[in-house]
Design a protein around this motif. Sequence first.
Motif, PDB file in Angstrom:
ATOM      1  N   GLU A   1       0.688  -1.215   0.020  1.00 18.62           N
ATOM      2  CA  GLU A   1      -0.120   0.004   0.053  1.00 18.62           C
ATOM      3  C   GLU A   1       0.904   1.437  -0.074  1.00 18.62           C
ATOM      4  O   GLU A   1       0.220   2.293  -0.014  1.00 18.62           O
ATOM      5  N   HIS A   2       2.378   1.214   0.086  1.00 13.73           N
ATOM      6  CA  HIS A   2       3.070   2.468  -0.037  1.00 13.73           C
ATOM      7  C   HIS A   2       3.881   2.398  -1.148  1.00 13.73           C
ATOM      8  O   HIS A   2       4.844   2.809  -1.201  1.00 13.73           O
ATOM      9  N   THR A   3       3.463   1.623  -2.213  1.00 13.91           N
ATOM     10  CA  THR A   3       4.033   1.519  -3.627  1.00 13.91           C
ATOM     11  C   THR A   3       3.191   2.040  -4.522  1.00 13.91           C
ATOM     12  O   THR A   3       1.995   2.020  -4.793  1.00 13.91           O
ATOM     13  N   ILE A   4       4.014   2.822  -5.409  1.00 12.21           N
ATOM     14  CA  ILE A   4       3.541   3.209  -6.796  1.00 12.21           C
ATOM     15  C   ILE A   4       4.054   2.385  -7.691  1.00 12.21           C
ATOM     16  O   ILE A   4       5.314   2.209  -7.937  1.00 12.21           O
ATOM     17  N   ILE A   5       3.360   1.492  -8.656  1.00 13.78           N
ATOM     18  CA  ILE A   5       3.955   0.904  -9.665  1.00 13.78           C
ATOM     19  C   ILE A   5       3.763   1.392 -10.840  1.00 13.78           C
ATOM     20  O   ILE A   5       2.667   1.789 -11.278  1.00 13.78           O
ATOM     21  N   VAL A   6       4.976   1.444 -11.510  1.00 12.44           N
ATOM     22  CA  VAL A   6       5.050   2.095 -12.646  1.00 12.44           C
ATOM     23  C   VAL A   6       5.139   0.846 -13.835  1.00 12.44           C
ATOM     24  O   VAL A   6       6.235   0.144 -13.840  1.00 12.44           O
ATOM     25  N   GLY A   7       4.284   0.529 -14.687  1.00 11.22           N
ATOM     26  CA  GLY A   7       4.259  -0.590 -15.414  1.00 11.22           C
ATOM     27  C   GLY A   7       4.226  -0.251 -16.779  1.00 11.22           C
ATOM     28  O   GLY A   7       3.537   0.588 -17.233  1.00 11.22           O
ATOM     29  N   HIS A   8       5.427  -0.617 -17.714  1.00  9.65           N
ATOM     30  CA  HIS A   8       5.457  -0.332 -18.904  1.00  9.65           C
ATOM     31  C   HIS A   8       4.786  -1.710 -20.166  1.00  9.65           C
ATOM     32  O   HIS A   8       5.403  -2.811 -19.997  1.00  9.65           O
ATOM     33  N   SER A   9       4.069  -1.511 -20.857  1.00 11.27           N
ATOM     34  CA  SER A   9       3.401  -2.603 -21.658  1.00 11.27           C
ATOM     35  C   SER A   9       3.269  -4.010 -20.928  1.00 11.27           C
ATOM     36  O   SER A   9       2.270  -3.800 -20.015  1.00 11.27           O
TER      37      SER A   9
ATOM     38  N   ARG B   1      -3.123  -6.562 -12.922  1.00 14.02           N
ATOM     39  CA  ARG B   1      -3.668  -7.748 -12.327  1.00 14.02           C
ATOM     40  C   ARG B   1      -3.093  -7.672 -10.984  1.00 14.02           C
ATOM     41  O   ARG B   1      -3.888  -8.358 -10.184  1.00 14.02           O
ATOM     42  N   TYR B   2      -1.993  -7.184 -10.566  1.00 18.94           N
ATOM     43  CA  TYR B   2      -1.540  -6.975  -9.198  1.00 18.94           C
ATOM     44  C   TYR B   2      -2.398  -6.270  -8.262  1.00 18.94           C
ATOM     45  O   TYR B   2      -2.828  -6.553  -7.352  1.00 18.94           O
ATOM     46  N   ALA B   3      -3.021  -5.074  -8.664  1.00 17.98           N
ATOM     47  CA  ALA B   3      -3.709  -4.195  -8.240  1.00 17.98           C
ATOM     48  C   ALA B   3      -5.223  -4.682  -8.020  1.00 17.98           C
ATOM     49  O   ALA B   3      -6.050  -4.589  -7.256  1.00 17.98           O
ATOM     50  N   GLU B   4      -5.574  -5.880  -8.799  1.00 15.62           N
ATOM     51  CA  GLU B   4      -6.967  -6.546  -8.602  1.00 15.62           C
ATOM     52  C   GLU B   4      -7.032  -7.242  -7.161  1.00 15.62           C
ATOM     53  O   GLU B   4      -8.066  -7.262  -6.880  1.00 15.62           O
ATOM     54  N   THR B   5      -5.782  -7.653  -6.764  1.00 15.14           N
ATOM     55  CA  THR B   5      -5.844  -8.497  -5.575  1.00 15.14           C
ATOM     56  C   THR B   5      -5.063  -7.818  -4.406  1.00 15.14           C
ATOM     57  O   THR B   5      -4.948  -8.594  -3.106  1.00 15.14           O
ATOM     58  N   HIS B   6      -4.197  -7.027  -4.521  1.00 13.89           N
ATOM     59  CA  HIS B   6      -3.520  -6.137  -3.363  1.00 13.89           C
ATOM     60  C   HIS B   6      -3.662  -4.677  -3.545  1.00 13.89           C
ATOM     61  O   HIS B   6      -3.703  -4.185  -4.630  1.00 13.89           O
ATOM     62  N   LYS B   7      -3.538  -4.061  -2.401  1.00 11.97           N
ATOM     63  CA  LYS B   7      -3.774  -2.755  -2.086  1.00 11.97           C
ATOM     64  C   LYS B   7      -2.344  -2.316  -2.571  1.00 11.97           C
ATOM     65  O   LYS B   7      -1.221  -2.748  -2.192  1.00 11.97           O
ATOM     66  N   VAL B   8      -2.390  -1.207  -3.287  1.00  8.01           N
ATOM     67  CA  VAL B   8      -0.976  -0.346  -3.707  1.00  8.01           C
ATOM     68  C   VAL B   8      -1.332   1.247  -3.550  1.00  8.01           C
ATOM     69  O   VAL B   8      -2.649   1.455  -3.642  1.00  8.01           O
ATOM     70  N   TYR B   9      -0.434   2.128  -3.580  1.00  8.11           N
ATOM     71  CA  TYR B   9      -0.686   3.405  -3.284  1.00  8.11           C
ATOM     72  C   TYR B   9      -1.230   4.070  -4.720  1.00  8.11           C
ATOM     73  O   TYR B   9      -2.092   4.867  -4.765  1.00  8.11           O
ATOM     74  N   GLY B  10      -0.435   3.701  -5.555  1.00  6.39           N
ATOM     75  CA  GLY B  10      -1.160   3.886  -6.886  1.00  6.39           C
ATOM     76  C   GLY B  10      -0.359   3.214  -8.147  1.00  6.39           C
ATOM     77  O   GLY B  10       0.598   2.393  -7.871  1.00  6.39           O
ATOM     78  N   ILE B  11      -1.091   3.289  -9.369  1.00  2.00           N
ATOM     79  CA  ILE B  11      -0.470   2.675 -10.568  1.00  2.00           C
ATOM     80  C   ILE B  11      -0.403   3.626 -11.584  1.00  2.00           C
ATOM     81  O   ILE B  11      -1.283   4.445 -11.918  1.00  2.00           O
ATOM     82  N   VAL B  12       0.631   3.663 -12.467  1.00  2.00           N
ATOM     83  CA  VAL B  12       0.844   4.360 -13.663  1.00  2.00           C
ATOM     84  C   VAL B  12       1.286   3.466 -14.729  1.00  2.00           C
ATOM     85  O   VAL B  12       2.208   2.735 -14.669  1.00  2.00           O
ATOM     86  N   LEU B  13       0.330   3.403 -15.772  1.00  2.00           N
ATOM     87  CA  LEU B  13       0.311   2.397 -16.711  1.00  2.00           C
ATOM     88  C   LEU B  13       0.800   3.206 -18.160  1.00  2.00           C
ATOM     89  O   LEU B  13       0.395   4.182 -18.413  1.00  2.00           O
TER      90      LEU B  13
ATOM     91  N   ILE C   1      -9.451  -2.921  -9.305  1.00  2.00           N
ATOM     92  CA  ILE C   1      -8.349  -2.296  -9.292  1.00  2.00           C
ATOM     93  C   ILE C   1      -8.461  -0.899  -8.577  1.00  2.00           C
ATOM     94  O   ILE C   1      -7.580  -0.386  -7.975  1.00  2.00           O
ATOM     95  N   LYS C   2      -9.606  -0.356  -9.288  1.00  2.00           N
ATOM     96  CA  LYS C   2      -9.888   1.130  -8.598  1.00  2.00           C
ATOM     97  C   LYS C   2      -9.916   1.020  -7.152  1.00  2.00           C
ATOM     98  O   LYS C   2      -9.313   2.069  -6.575  1.00  2.00           O
ATOM     99  N   SER C   3     -10.350   0.094  -6.476  1.00  2.00           N
ATOM    100  CA  SER C   3     -10.994   0.292  -5.091  1.00  2.00           C
ATOM    101  C   SER C   3      -9.364  -0.083  -4.074  1.00  2.00           C
ATOM    102  O   SER C   3      -9.279   0.154  -3.211  1.00  2.00           O
ATOM    103  N   ASN C   4      -8.347  -0.542  -5.132  1.00  2.00           N
ATOM    104  CA  ASN C   4      -7.310  -1.035  -4.306  1.00  2.00           C
ATOM    105  C   ASN C   4      -6.098  -0.220  -4.566  1.00  2.00           C
ATOM    106  O   ASN C   4      -5.168  -0.121  -4.194  1.00  2.00           O
ATOM    107  N   THR C   5      -6.444   1.178  -5.281  1.00  2.00           N
ATOM    108  CA  THR C   5      -5.511   2.132  -5.309  1.00  2.00           C
ATOM    109  C   THR C   5      -6.105   3.561  -5.080  1.00  2.00           C
ATOM    110  O   THR C   5      -7.295   3.755  -5.267  1.00  2.00           O
ATOM    111  N   LYS C   6      -5.099   4.303  -4.895  1.00  2.00           N
ATOM    112  CA  LYS C   6      -5.346   5.921  -4.392  1.00  2.00           C
ATOM    113  C   LYS C   6      -5.560   6.696  -5.819  1.00  2.00           C
ATOM    114  O   LYS C   6      -6.167   7.594  -5.953  1.00  2.00           O
TER     115      LYS C   6
END
Length: 189
Positions: free
Chosen positions: A70-78, A86-98, A126-131
């Motif tokens: 929940e303290h992680t911003i995941i920056v994923g490319h491609s 998929r990670y954010a479907e089942t794990h809380k993270v701070y945010g994702i950048v796609l 995904i939306k409920s698991n990210t800020k």
Amino acid sequence: MATEGDKNLQIVIVPGNGAGEVTCANWYGWLARKLKDAGIRCQLQNMPDPITAKESIWLPFMEKELGCDEHTIIVGHSSGAEAAMRYAETHKVYGIVLVSPCVTDLGIENERASGYYNRPWEWQKIKSNTKFIAQFGSTDDPFIPWSEQEEVATGLDSNLFKFSDKGHFMQFQFPELLKYLLSVIKNRS
């Protein structure tokens, strides 16, 4: 730039498949250095199974080795963007950048073998698991049709940064992404 309250915040860069040595591929190493220079914890590692990028291998690696939480911003490319979703479907993270995400295997056997595309995307989870969710896409991407990128943006109500001249974002610098991440961190304090 990182404040005392940010000491647990980290950014994890998840590359696309086939990137080779990730510190030298595309903008990954450049971004990691810039973030570290700004005092922000950032992880960038070569991923296991780097060619097929199997969900069954990458997601446990993101949890156990990269410590995405929940303290992680995941920056994923491609392929890394699909892993982040998929990670954010089942794990809380701070945010994702796609960056250059897609929703189907595009008819490519290697992509199909990754396992990301064998079921519907769970946008609400995904939306409920990210800020926050941000997305960078380009209409001239030679690999990912714009319609696929739009489907992600619509499904996630992402903050979409639309370009027409960045292709698949394989440049060696990505100042727009750096500026965005720094603003997110600044506004978090």
